[in-house]
Design a protein around this motif. Structure first.
Motif, PDB file in Angstrom:
ATOM      1  N   MET A 123      36.550  66.804  18.975  1.00 18.71           N
ATOM      2  CA  MET A 123      37.642  66.988  19.920  1.00 18.71           C
ATOM      3  C   MET A 123      37.975  65.826  20.527  1.00 18.71           C
ATOM      4  N   LEU A 124      39.338  65.265  20.121  1.00 16.49           N
ATOM      5  CA  LEU A 124      39.649  63.991  21.060  1.00 16.49           C
ATOM      6  C   LEU A 124      40.386  64.165  22.239  1.00 16.49           C
ATOM      7  N   THR A 128      31.793  67.873  19.561  1.00 16.90           N
ATOM      8  CA  THR A 128      31.527  66.555  20.037  1.00 16.90           C
ATOM      9  C   THR A 128      32.871  66.063  20.761  1.00 16.90           C
ATOM     10  N   CYS A 129      32.859  66.040  22.117  1.00 16.02           N
ATOM     11  CA  CYS A 129      34.198  65.700  22.800  1.00 16.02           C
ATOM     12  C   CYS A 129      34.224  64.017  22.759  1.00 16.02           C
ATOM     13  N   ALA A 130      35.194  63.327  22.248  1.00 15.38           N
ATOM     14  CA  ALA A 130      35.330  61.942  22.096  1.00 15.38           C
ATOM     15  C   ALA A 130      36.514  61.383  22.574  1.00 15.38           C
ATOM     16  N   SER A 131      36.340  60.308  23.594  1.00 14.27           N
ATOM     17  CA  SER A 131      37.468  59.469  24.119  1.00 14.27           C
ATOM     18  C   SER A 131      38.049  58.615  23.181  1.00 14.27           C
ATOM     19  N   LEU A 132      39.352  58.566  23.322  1.00 18.00           N
ATOM     20  CA  LEU A 132      40.086  57.604  22.598  1.00 18.00           C
ATOM     21  C   LEU A 132      40.527  56.314  23.581  1.00 18.00           C
ATOM     22  N   MET A 133      39.794  56.301  24.908  1.00 17.41           N
ATOM     23  CA  MET A 133      40.391  55.637  25.810  1.00 17.41           C
ATOM     24  C   MET A 133      39.403  54.385  26.048  1.00 17.41           C
ATOM     25  N   LYS A 141      45.531  66.385  32.844  1.00 19.12           N
ATOM     26  CA  LYS A 141      46.796  66.519  33.175  1.00 19.12           C
ATOM     27  C   LYS A 141      46.926  66.862  34.853  1.00 19.12           C
ATOM     28  N   LEU A 142      45.791  67.961  35.092  1.00 18.21           N
ATOM     29  CA  LEU A 142      45.786  68.363  36.304  1.00 18.21           C
ATOM     30  C   LEU A 142      44.862  67.585  37.366  1.00 18.21           C
ATOM     31  N   GLY A 143      44.476  66.083  36.698  1.00 15.61           N
ATOM     32  CA  GLY A 143      43.948  65.248  37.616  1.00 15.61           C
ATOM     33  C   GLY A 143      42.326  65.201  37.801  1.00 15.61           C
ATOM     34  N   ARG A 144      41.633  66.428  37.422  1.00 17.56           N
ATOM     35  CA  ARG A 144      40.237  66.395  37.998  1.00 17.56           C
ATOM     36  C   ARG A 144      39.484  65.908  36.794  1.00 17.56           C
ATOM     37  N   ARG A 145      39.059  64.693  37.286  1.00 12.60           N
ATOM     38  CA  ARG A 145      38.380  63.884  35.870  1.00 12.60           C
ATOM     39  C   ARG A 145      37.195  64.804  35.285  1.00 12.60           C
ATOM     40  N   ILE A 146      36.992  64.174  34.086  1.00 10.80           N
ATOM     41  CA  ILE A 146      35.704  64.685  33.167  1.00 10.80           C
ATOM     42  C   ILE A 146      35.135  63.757  32.745  1.00 10.80           C
ATOM     43  N   VAL A 147      34.088  63.817  32.309  1.00  5.92           N
ATOM     44  CA  VAL A 147      33.316  62.685  31.388  1.00  5.92           C
ATOM     45  C   VAL A 147      32.950  63.380  30.160  1.00  5.92           C
ATOM     46  N   VAL A 148      33.379  62.903  28.863  1.00  8.43           N
ATOM     47  CA  VAL A 148      33.183  63.368  27.600  1.00  8.43           C
ATOM     48  C   VAL A 148      32.004  62.926  27.096  1.00  8.43           C
TER      49      VAL A 148
END
Length: 182
Positions: free
Chosen positions: A5-6, A31-36, A44-51
């Motif tokens: 999941m990207l 697996t949650c992967a960041s493209l950042m 979008k709603l602003g509550r940060r998460i860690v992938v």
């Protein structure tokens, strides 16, 4: 099954978390992967998460399918990401699952991969999809190895459709009943 999941900043919270919840309850490994180039993502709603990881640290061949949440990040950041087209093309070329919800199906459509396929996408993004048969009235559409969904409202149904793709209708029905508390 192992799914990728990207994530980028601005992803739609419910589309990612709802889908992830259903798939995890169904026994799939996601697996949650960041493209950042960083693991901390601001939805979008602003509550940060860690992938789990960054895209540079994984091998696409380790996954059976791809899941792309929508939201502003899917049309403001992902189209300019140097990896996104190659990732989508890899999964499609290997005839592995390619799934996207809300605005994100336009990422598949702009590559011409929806040609001769039924699909749905958030209204307003259908024009960015090259060819294909846009089914505006449907919330979730599966056609061959591609699953698309229209909006965050369909997040759970989207997750169930992905589960069904790998495990069959009987398993989907069982998972749906469990999610409904039946």
């Amino acid at each position: 099954m192992k799914l990728l999941m990207l994530f980028v900043d601005g992803f739609e919270d419910t589309e990612a978390i709802g889908t992830l919840d259903v798939l995890t309850r169904g026994g799939d490994e996601v697996t949650c992967a960041s493209l950042m180039k960083r693991k901390e993502i601001t939805p979008k709603l602003g509550r940060r998460i860690v992938v789990d990881t960054c895209i540079e640290d994984i091998s696409l061949k380790d996954f059976d399918g791809l899941v792309i949440p929508g939201g502003p990040g899917s049309f403001r950041i992902m189209p300019n990401n140097p990896y996104i087209d190659a990732i989508i093309n890899y999964f499609n070329d290997e005839h592995k699952l390619v799934s996207a919800i809300c605005a994100a199906p336009h990422l598949i459509g702009r590559l011409g991969l929806l040609k001769n396929h039924n699909f749905t996408v958030h209204p307003g993004f259908e024009g960015e999809c090259i060819s294909g048969n846009y089914l505006r009235e449907l919330g979730v559409v599966r056609d061959d190895n591609i699953i698309t969904a229209k909006s965050m409202w369909y997040s759970l149904e989207f997750g169930l459709a992905i589960h069904e793709y790998f495990h069959g209708k009987e398993s989907r029905d069982k998972l749906q009943k469990a999610c409904q508390g039946e």
